[in-house]
Design a protein around this motif. Sequence first.
Motif, PDB file in Angstrom:
ATOM      1  N   UNK A  23       0.845  -1.193   0.000  1.00 54.73           N
ATOM      2  CA  UNK A  23       0.000   0.000   0.000  1.00 54.73           C
ATOM      3  C   UNK A  23       0.884   1.247   0.000  1.00 54.73           C
ATOM      4  N   UNK A  24       0.385   2.367  -0.514  1.00 58.15           N
ATOM      5  CA  UNK A  24       1.197   3.581  -0.523  1.00 58.15           C
ATOM      6  C   UNK A  24       1.491   4.039   0.897  1.00 58.15           C
ATOM      7  N   UNK A  25       2.577   4.784   1.026  1.00 57.18           N
ATOM      8  CA  UNK A  25       2.981   5.221   2.360  1.00 57.18           C
ATOM      9  C   UNK A  25       1.943   6.144   2.983  1.00 57.18           C
ATOM     10  N   UNK A  26       1.886   6.135   4.264  1.00 59.25           N
ATOM     11  CA  UNK A  26       0.933   6.967   4.996  1.00 59.25           C
ATOM     12  C   UNK A  26       1.420   8.409   5.025  1.00 59.25           C
ATOM     13  N   UNK A  27       0.569   9.336   4.655  1.00 58.77           N
ATOM     14  CA  UNK A  27       0.910  10.747   4.716  1.00 58.77           C
ATOM     15  C   UNK A  27       1.767  11.247   3.571  1.00 58.77           C
ATOM     16  N   UNK A  28       2.317  10.373   2.782  1.00 58.76           N
ATOM     17  CA  UNK A  28       3.142  10.712   1.621  1.00 58.76           C
ATOM     18  C   UNK A  28       4.268  11.666   1.985  1.00 58.76           C
ATOM     19  N   UNK A  29       4.929  11.419   3.118  1.00 59.81           N
ATOM     20  CA  UNK A  29       6.008  12.286   3.579  1.00 59.81           C
ATOM     21  C   UNK A  29       7.222  12.221   2.670  1.00 59.81           C
ATOM     22  N   UNK A  30       7.570  11.020   2.211  1.00 61.00           N
ATOM     23  CA  UNK A  30       8.729  10.891   1.326  1.00 61.00           C
ATOM     24  C   UNK A  30       8.474  11.600   0.002  1.00 61.00           C
ATOM     25  N   UNK A  31       7.269  11.475  -0.531  1.00 61.40           N
ATOM     26  CA  UNK A  31       6.946  12.131  -1.785  1.00 61.40           C
ATOM     27  C   UNK A  31       7.032  13.646  -1.627  1.00 61.40           C
ATOM     28  N   UNK A  32       6.509  14.164  -0.528  1.00 59.83           N
ATOM     29  CA  UNK A  32       6.519  15.608  -0.307  1.00 59.83           C
ATOM     30  C   UNK A  32       7.950  16.130  -0.210  1.00 59.83           C
ATOM     31  N   UNK A  33       8.809  15.387   0.444  1.00 58.17           N
ATOM     32  CA  UNK A  33      10.215  15.809   0.555  1.00 58.17           C
ATOM     33  C   UNK A  33      10.896  15.794  -0.812  1.00 58.17           C
ATOM     34  N   UNK A  34      10.675  14.737  -1.594  1.00 60.64           N
ATOM     35  CA  UNK A  34      11.279  14.679  -2.934  1.00 60.64           C
ATOM     36  C   UNK A  34      10.773  15.815  -3.814  1.00 60.64           C
ATOM     37  N   UNK A  35       9.487  16.106  -3.736  1.00 59.07           N
ATOM     38  CA  UNK A  35       8.922  17.186  -4.546  1.00 59.07           C
ATOM     39  C   UNK A  35       9.495  18.536  -4.118  1.00 59.07           C
ATOM     40  N   UNK A  36       9.669  18.750  -2.828  1.00 65.37           N
ATOM     41  CA  UNK A  36      10.253  20.006  -2.342  1.00 65.37           C
ATOM     42  C   UNK A  36      11.692  20.152  -2.826  1.00 65.37           C
TER      43      UNK A  36
END
Length: 68
Positions: A23-36
Amino acid sequence: MRMVFFFGISVCIVLGTVFIYYSPERGMKDWARREAERQIKRREALGLPIIEMNYYDPNTVVLPPEDK
C-alpha cells in the motif's frame, strides 16, 4: 471447520501483510520531501529565491475599501 478456520486465518494474515506492504505510504512524507527538493533545484537553476516573500502578487490582490 478447523481446516476452514486455519486457511481463513492464514489467508487473512498473508493477504493482509501483502496489502500493508504494497500500500502507498501513509501521509506521503517521502513524496513531499522529494517534490520540495525538486522545486528547490528548479528555482535555484532559474536564479529565483527559494521562498518568495509574497505568496500572491500584491498588485493583483483586491482589498476591501477602508472605513474611516
